[in-house]
Design a protein around this motif. Structure first.
Motif, PDB file in Angstrom:
ATOM      1  N   ALA A   1       1.541 -20.530   4.987  1.00  0.00           N
ATOM      2  CA  ALA A   1       2.145 -20.244   6.279  1.00  0.00           C
ATOM      3  C   ALA A   1       1.017 -19.957   7.246  1.00  0.00           C
ATOM      4  O   ALA A   1       0.396 -18.910   7.198  1.00  0.00           O
TER       5      ALA A   1
ATOM      6  N   PHE B   1      -3.831 -13.153  14.057  1.00  0.00           N
ATOM      7  CA  PHE B   1      -4.092 -11.953  13.252  1.00  0.00           C
ATOM      8  C   PHE B   1      -5.221 -12.178  12.232  1.00  0.00           C
ATOM      9  O   PHE B   1      -5.559 -11.271  11.474  1.00  0.00           O
TER      10      PHE B   1
ATOM     11  N   THR C   1       0.678  -3.019   8.127  1.00  0.00           N
ATOM     12  CA  THR C   1       1.909  -2.695   8.848  1.00  0.00           C
ATOM     13  C   THR C   1       2.601  -1.588   8.068  1.00  0.00           C
ATOM     14  O   THR C   1       2.465  -1.496   6.842  1.00  0.00           O
ATOM     15  N   ALA C   2       3.311  -0.748   8.787  1.00  0.00           N
ATOM     16  CA  ALA C   2       3.924   0.416   8.141  1.00  0.00           C
ATOM     17  C   ALA C   2       5.242   0.745   8.808  1.00  0.00           C
ATOM     18  O   ALA C   2       5.473   0.389   9.971  1.00  0.00           O
TER      19      ALA C   2
ATOM     20  N   ASN D   1       1.710  -0.398  13.218  1.00  0.00           N
ATOM     21  CA  ASN D   1       0.467  -0.588  12.468  1.00  0.00           C
ATOM     22  C   ASN D   1      -0.187   0.766  12.229  1.00  0.00           C
ATOM     23  O   ASN D   1      -0.064   1.665  13.052  1.00  0.00           O
TER      24      ASN D   1
ATOM     25  N   TYR E   1       4.147   1.278   3.601  1.00  0.00           N
ATOM     26  CA  TYR E   1       3.177   0.428   4.290  1.00  0.00           C
ATOM     27  C   TYR E   1       2.780  -0.711   3.366  1.00  0.00           C
ATOM     28  O   TYR E   1       2.938  -0.632   2.140  1.00  0.00           O
ATOM     29  N   VAL E   2       2.283  -1.780   3.968  1.00  0.00           N
ATOM     30  CA  VAL E   2       1.755  -2.905   3.194  1.00  0.00           C
ATOM     31  C   VAL E   2       0.441  -3.351   3.817  1.00  0.00           C
ATOM     32  O   VAL E   2       0.156  -3.038   4.980  1.00  0.00           O
ATOM     33  N   VAL E   3      -0.348  -4.065   3.035  1.00  0.00           N
ATOM     34  CA  VAL E   3      -1.637  -4.568   3.518  1.00  0.00           C
ATOM     35  C   VAL E   3      -1.587  -6.092   3.524  1.00  0.00           C
ATOM     36  O   VAL E   3      -1.440  -6.725   2.473  1.00  0.00           O
ATOM     37  N   TYR E   4      -1.676  -6.673   4.717  1.00  0.00           N
ATOM     38  CA  TYR E   4      -1.690  -8.131   4.835  1.00  0.00           C
ATOM     39  C   TYR E   4      -3.055  -8.676   4.444  1.00  0.00           C
ATOM     40  O   TYR E   4      -4.073  -8.241   4.996  1.00  0.00           O
ATOM     41  N   HIS E   5      -3.063  -9.651   3.520  1.00  0.00           N
ATOM     42  CA  HIS E   5      -4.299 -10.329   3.139  1.00  0.00           C
ATOM     43  C   HIS E   5      -4.281 -11.788   3.566  1.00  0.00           C
ATOM     44  O   HIS E   5      -5.241 -12.512   3.352  1.00  0.00           O
ATOM     45  N   ILE E   6      -3.134 -12.233   4.105  1.00  0.00           N
ATOM     46  CA  ILE E   6      -3.008 -13.592   4.643  1.00  0.00           C
ATOM     47  C   ILE E   6      -2.499 -13.447   6.074  1.00  0.00           C
ATOM     48  O   ILE E   6      -1.606 -12.622   6.334  1.00  0.00           O
ATOM     49  N   ALA E   7      -3.080 -14.225   6.992  1.00  0.00           N
ATOM     50  CA  ALA E   7      -2.588 -14.206   8.371  1.00  0.00           C
ATOM     51  C   ALA E   7      -1.443 -15.208   8.490  1.00  0.00           C
ATOM     52  O   ALA E   7      -1.664 -16.409   8.350  1.00  0.00           O
ATOM     53  N   PHE E   8      -0.253 -14.717   8.710  1.00  0.00           N
ATOM     54  CA  PHE E   8       0.895 -15.609   8.879  1.00  0.00           C
ATOM     55  C   PHE E   8       0.945 -16.149  10.311  1.00  0.00           C
ATOM     56  O   PHE E   8       1.776 -16.971  10.631  1.00  0.00           O
ATOM     57  N   HIS E   9       0.098 -15.624  11.155  1.00  0.00           N
ATOM     58  CA  HIS E   9      -0.039 -16.078  12.541  1.00  0.00           C
ATOM     59  C   HIS E   9      -1.538 -16.073  12.834  1.00  0.00           C
ATOM     60  O   HIS E   9      -2.215 -15.088  12.534  1.00  0.00           O
TER      61      HIS E   9
ATOM     62  N   GLU F   1      -0.218  -6.929  -0.007  1.00  0.00           N
ATOM     63  CA  GLU F   1      -0.383  -5.875  -0.986  1.00  0.00           C
ATOM     64  C   GLU F   1       0.737  -4.846  -0.833  1.00  0.00           C
ATOM     65  O   GLU F   1       0.986  -4.434   0.293  1.00  0.00           O
TER      66      GLU F   1
ATOM     67  N   TYR G   1      -5.036  -6.115   7.354  1.00  0.00           N
ATOM     68  CA  TYR G   1      -4.460  -5.138   8.290  1.00  0.00           C
ATOM     69  C   TYR G   1      -3.175  -4.547   7.704  1.00  0.00           C
ATOM     70  O   TYR G   1      -2.610  -5.105   6.766  1.00  0.00           O
TER      71      TYR G   1
ATOM     72  N   MET H   1       7.103  -3.812   1.274  1.00  0.00           N
ATOM     73  CA  MET H   1       7.287  -2.496   1.904  1.00  0.00           C
ATOM     74  C   MET H   1       8.207  -1.636   1.022  1.00  0.00           C
ATOM     75  O   MET H   1       7.919  -0.462   0.770  1.00  0.00           O
TER      76      MET H   1
END
Lengths: 136, 393
Positions: free
Chosen positions: B129, A78, A86-87, A100, A67-75, B205, A84, B152
C-alpha cells in the motif's frame, strides 16, 4: 516545503472542534442533561438522547490508552516520519481521541502513560493536537 | 429458549470455489459469477431455484472494474431472485438473514457470496500500500487501514493480559501447517517456522507480516436452505445447529473496551444457547482470522480459555494437524485465502461433508472425527461478529 499530509475536512458536526484547535483548545460537547462528555461530535447525546448541549474546553492532559508503531508508510507523505506512533489517548475529561505521540522513543511508551498535548501547526492550516509523555 | 426451535432446522448445502491466489486479468465480478455457479452446481440445484442472493460488501473497484452490485450479479447469473441484498461496511448478518428469510417463508434457497480481484488489482490493504485515500480526519495523524486498528486493540490486550507475539507465533505457524496440506491454499508450498515468523518485517507494531491475512483473487459462495430440502440434495447434510450475532458497533478509536469483550462473547452465547451445547462439545474451529490476534481474542471470548491463558493453550500444536482442537484447517485467511467469513464457514462445511482430502479431520490428520464445528465471522474492527455452529447430520 509544501505540506503534503492529508488534512482534516471539517463538517457541520466536527467544525467547532477544529475551530477550537485553531486556538489551541480541545473543545468537546457536554450533555446538559446527563453531563456525559462526548466524542465524536453529535447533535444528540448517545447516553440519554438529550440535545441540550454545551461545549467545554478540556484540559491538555490524558493518558495513552493504546498505541501502535507504523513501520510502513501507507501514504508517501509519512515516509520520512517512520517509525511513527499513532495512539488513542484517553483525555482527563473522558473522551478517547486518535492522535500521535511525539517527542519520545516509541520503545519507551506504555499504555496508561500520562501525556500532555503539543500543538502541531506545521500545516499552517490546521493545528493538530498531538501528545508527548508528561515527564519528557 | 425461543431460538432452540431453529436448531438444526437449516442447512448449508453447497460451497462454490474458484481458482484463487494470484489470478491476473480477471474482474471481481467474474469471481462472483464463478463462485455462485459452482455453489449451485455443487448443491445440485438449478439456477432458477435461487430465490435469495446476499452479497458480502464490495470495496471500491480496481483495475477498471465496474461496481459489483447484486443486480449486476443476478443479471450475469441469469436469475431474478425474490430477495437481493448486499451488506455495507462489514456487518456480518448474512447467514442469520438467510435463515430468517427461509423461516418466514419468503425464500427457499439463499445464495451468499463474496469475490474480489484484490491481489492482481493491487487493492491497498496492508502491504504494497503506497498510497491511501484519506477516509476520515484520522488520516491527518497518519492513521490508515485495518492492520493499525487491530494492532491498536492487540496492544491494549498486551497491557491488560498476557498476550503478544509469543502467543501469535503459534497461531501463524499452526495455520500454516494446515495450509501445507491444502493444495488450493496460497501458502501450500511455503512452510513457516517460528524463526520465519519473528524474522518477518513489522507492518504496524505489534503486528509482523505473518500476523496479517492474505490478499487474494478469487471468490467463495454458500447456499442455505431448510434441512428438510437438504435431505433431498446430493451432498451430506450439514446443519446450522446454532447461530449468533452481536454488533458492538463502537469505532476502535473511541472504544473503552479495546481488549474485549468483543462481539464474540455475546454472539457465542446466543449460538451456544440455541445449539444447547458448550465449548466442550466442539470438535474443531474455523475462526475469522484477519490477524493472528483475532483468533486468540475470539476463542478467549467464546470461553475456550481465560484472559492471558492463550499462550499456554495454543502451545504444543493443540490447533495444528494432529492436535486436540484443530483451528482453521484450510490455512484460514492467514494462509489459505481471503474471502471474508466465507473462508472459515465454507471450510467448516467441507470438513463436515468429508471432502477435504489430505487435510480432512479424522484419521487422516490424527484428529477427532468431526461432528460439530464452530465457525466465526468478524466485521470491521471487532464491531460486528457472527457465530455459526455447524453439525454433520
Amino acid at each position: 516545503m509544501a505540506y503534503e499530509k492529508p488534512l482534516p475536512k471539517p463538517n457541520a458536526d466536527t467544525r467547532p472542534f477544529w475551530e477550537g484547535c485553531q486556538e489551541n483548545q480541545l473543545r468537546f460537547q457536554k450533555c446538559r442533561h446527563c453531563d456525559h462528555i462526548r466524542w465524536p461530535p453529535s447533535v444528540i447525546c448517545p447516553k440519554c438522547h438529550s440535545s441540550d448541549t454545551d461545549w467545554i474546553v478540556a484540559s491538555d492532559k490524558g493518558m495513552i490508552y493504546s498505541y501502535v508503531v507504523y513501520h510502513i508508510a501507507f501514504h508517501p507523505a509519512f515516509e520520512n516520519d517512520l517509525p511513527y506512533v499513532t495512539a488513542v489517548v484517553k483525555l482527563a475529561e473522558g473522551p478517547y481521541i486518535l492522535t500521535n505521540i511525539v517527542g519520545s522513543d516509541p520503545s519507551k511508551l506504555k499504555c496508561d502513560m500520562p501525556v500532555v498535548v503539543v500543538w502541531d501547526d506545521s500545516s499552517q492550516e490546521f493545528n493538530l493536537p498531538k501528545f508527548k509523555p508528561l515527564n519528557e | 429458549m425461543s431460538l432452540r426451535k431453529l436448531r438444526d432446522k437449516y442447512a448449508i448445502v453447497g460451497a462454490g470455489y474458484t481458482s484463487q491466489g494470484r489470478i491476473p486479468d480477471r474482474s471481481a465480478l467474474s469471481f462472483y459469477v464463478e463462485a455462485c455457479v459452482n455453489a449451485i452446481k455443487d448443491a445440485g440445484l438449478r439456477k432458477e431455484d435461487i430465490d435469495g442472493l446476499i452479497c458480502y460488501r464490495q470495496f471500491q473497484p480496481v483495475a477498471n472494474d465496474v461496481v459489483v452490485t447484486p443486480y449486476l450479479l443476478a443479471q450475469h447469473l441469469g436469475i431474478q431472485p425474490k430477495i437481493l441484498s448486499q451488506e455495507s461496511y462489514c456487518a456480518r448478518g448474512h447467514f442469520l438473514h438467510a435463515i430468517s428469510l427461509i423461516e418466514a417463508g419468503f425464500c427457499n434457497y439463499v445464495l451468499i457470496v463474496y469475490g474480489d480481484n484484490a491481489l492482481s488489482g493491487k487493492r491497498s490493504f496492508v502491504k504494497g500500500a503506497t498510497n491511501s485515500e484519506p477516509a476520515d480526519d484520522n488520516a491527518a495523524f497518519g492513521e490508515f487501514g485495518r492492520a493499525a486498528q487491530f494492532a491498536m486493540a492487540a496492544r491494549r490486550a498486551m497491557y491488560e493480559f498476557r498476550t503478544g507475539p509469543e502467543t501469535w507465533k503459534e497461531i501463524a505457524v499452526c495455520q500454516r501447517k494446515w495450509a501445507n496440506l491444502n493444495p488450493i491454499a496460497m501458502m501450500y508450498d511455503k512452510p513457516m517456522t517460528y524463526e520465519g515468523y519473528f524474522n518477518a518485517d513489522w507492518v504496524v507494531e505489534p503486528f509482523r507480516l505473518y500476523d496479517c491475512c492474505l490478499i487474494s483473487d478469487g471468490g467463495r459462495a454458500c447456499i442455505v436452505t431448510s434441512t428438510e430440502r437438504a435431505r433431498d440434495l446430493r451432498n451430506p447434510v450439514v446443519t446450522i445447529m446454532g447461530i449468533g450475532e452481536h454488533n458492538t458497533s463502537v469505532d476502535i478509536h473511541q472504544s473503552d473496551f479495546m481488549a474485549g469483550p468483543t462481539g464474540a462473547n455475546m454472539a457465542g452465547k446466543m449460538a451456544f444457547d440455541m445449539a444447547d451445547i458448550t465449548v466442550k462439545d466442539i470438535d474443531a474451529c474455523e475462526i475469522y482470522d484477519c490477524f493472528t490476534y483475532t483468533v486468540e481474542i475470539t476463542l478467549q471470548d467464546y470461553g475456550f480459555f481465560g484472559p492471558g491463558e492463550g499462550e499456554d493453550w495454543f502451545k504444543d500444536g493443540r490447533t495444528a494437524p494432529g492436535g486436540i482442537m484443530p483451528v482453521n484447517t484450510s490455512g484460514g485467511l492467514l494462509s489459505e485465502s481471503y474471502f471474508m467469513g466465507l473462508t472459515p464457514i465454507a471450510e467448516g462445511v467441507m470438513q463436515l461433508m468429508g471432502r477435504c482430502g489430505e487435510r480432512q479431520l479424522g484419521a487422516k490428520t490424527g484428529t477427532k472425527e468431526p461432528e460439530i464445528i464452530l465457525c466465526s465471522d468478524n466485521g470491521a474492527v471487532f464491531q460486528s461478529h457472527a457465530t455459526l455452529i455447524l453439525r454433520r447430520s
